[in-house]
Enzyme design. Structure first.
Site, PDB file in Angstrom:
ATOM      1  N   LYS A  67       1.288   4.655  -2.729  1.00 46.91           N
ATOM      2  CA  LYS A  67       1.135   6.039  -2.316  1.00 46.91           C
ATOM      3  C   LYS A  67       2.304   6.806  -2.435  1.00 46.91           C
ATOM      4  O   LYS A  67       2.303   7.845  -2.629  1.00 46.91           O
ATOM      5  CB  LYS A  67       0.826   6.303  -0.628  1.00 46.91           C
ATOM      6  CG  LYS A  67      -0.781   5.476  -0.386  1.00 46.91           C
ATOM      7  CD  LYS A  67      -1.654   6.188  -1.396  1.00 46.91           C
ATOM      8  CE  LYS A  67      -3.193   6.027  -1.182  1.00 46.91           C
ATOM      9  NZ  LYS A  67      -4.066   6.596  -2.037  1.00 46.91           N
ATOM     10  N   TYR A  72       0.793  -1.236  -0.083  1.00 47.17           N
ATOM     11  CA  TYR A  72      -0.142   0.136  -0.164  1.00 47.17           C
ATOM     12  C   TYR A  72       0.977   1.397   0.073  1.00 47.17           C
ATOM     13  O   TYR A  72       0.494   2.337  -0.890  1.00 47.17           O
ATOM     14  CB  TYR A  72      -0.810  -0.126   1.338  1.00 47.17           C
ATOM     15  CG  TYR A  72      -1.608   1.183   1.384  1.00 47.17           C
ATOM     16  CD1 TYR A  72      -3.065   1.308   0.640  1.00 47.17           C
ATOM     17  CD2 TYR A  72      -1.404   2.187   2.576  1.00 47.17           C
ATOM     18  CE1 TYR A  72      -3.535   2.555   0.738  1.00 47.17           C
ATOM     19  CE2 TYR A  72      -2.185   3.300   2.564  1.00 47.17           C
ATOM     20  CZ  TYR A  72      -3.303   3.469   1.871  1.00 47.17           C
ATOM     21  OH  TYR A  72      -4.020   4.627   1.852  1.00 47.17           O
TER      22      TYR A  72
END
Length: 248
Positions: free
Chosen positions: A160, A156
């Site tokens: 980002k 994740y």
């Protein structure tokens, strides 16, 4: 200040959380807001109806940013219907947590398809209209973990972090056409994703935050509104951190 009168804004993932707060905040400042959703049509309609009830302008658009043809078709339809496309808020995202050893290939594919490819597809299509108009605002939602990392969120966090690099590159590519590209990087924000956490976990995280509390979606939305406004016309390629000092 920070008025958006006459502007058309698309907020992906706008039916809940930070997306919803951003859609409502931009509409309150005069923008016509397109609320994107994937499965939550009822929630998106609720957002749009709430905006309209307050005298604002809003419509909904159902498409999955991970589906490139569907995204391109939807954004082109928005431009055709509205006659312009001024503000992109690339907020849609998913989180699949887990230690790297346990992350599956399909999880990586899902994360990057939505969080990175989806955002860039929206930016690519939006840029066509913005370039002709010689003005535009692109705002990408990243995360504090994209800068500082976090155990159990390697995949994740990678998506980002990728968004930050992409937004900075877009800022350089399109500056000559008066198109700005910036990132808002929230910290620990009270949303649907955090509602399932127990009090002990929340208390532990809040102790890591200098301001000692969880942020709100409205506080993140305010940062997005600023970056979309004329007052931010000289701000591009930046990461605006809304994290209570969690990462500085």
């Amino acid at each position: 200040m920070f008025r958006l009168d006459g502007k058309v804004a698309l907020v992906t993932g706008g039916s809940r959380g930070i997306g919803r707060a951003t859609a409502e905040a931009m509409a309150a400042q005069g923008a016509t807001v397109i609320v994107n959703y994937v499965r939550g049509e009822a929630a998106a309609r609720e957002v749009a109806d709430g905006i309209i009830a307050k005298g604002g302008k809003a419509e909904i658009a159902g498409f999955d940013v991970a589906d490139t043809p569907a995204t391109e078709k939807a954004l082109e339809a928005i431009v055709k219907a509205q006659g312009r496309f001024d503000i992109l808020v690339a907020n849609a995202g998913i989180a699949i947590d887990g230690l790297l050893l346990r992350v599956k290939d399909e999880d990586l594919d899902k994360l990057f398809a939505t969080n990175v490819k989806g955002a860039l597809t929206c930016a690519r299509v939006a840029s066509r209209t913005m370039m002709r108009a010689k003005t535009g605002r692109m705002i990408f939602l990243s995360s504090v973990v994209g800068e500082m990392g976090n155990t159990g969120q390697t995949a994740y966090a990678a998506t980002k972090a990728a968004i930050i690099g992409a937004a900075k590159s877009i800022a350089r590519e399109y500056a000559g056409r008066n198109i700005t590209s910036n990132v808002v990087a929230p910290g620990f924000i009270e949303t649907d994703m955090t509602h399932g956490m127990n009090d002990a976990a929340k208390e532990y995280i809040n102790k890591q935050i200098p301001l000692g509390r969880t942020g709100t979606a409205a506080e993140v939305a305010a940062a997005c509104v600023y970056l979309a406004s004329d007052e931010a016309s000289y701000v591009t390629g930046q990461v605006l951190r809304v994290n209570g000092g969690m990462y500085v």
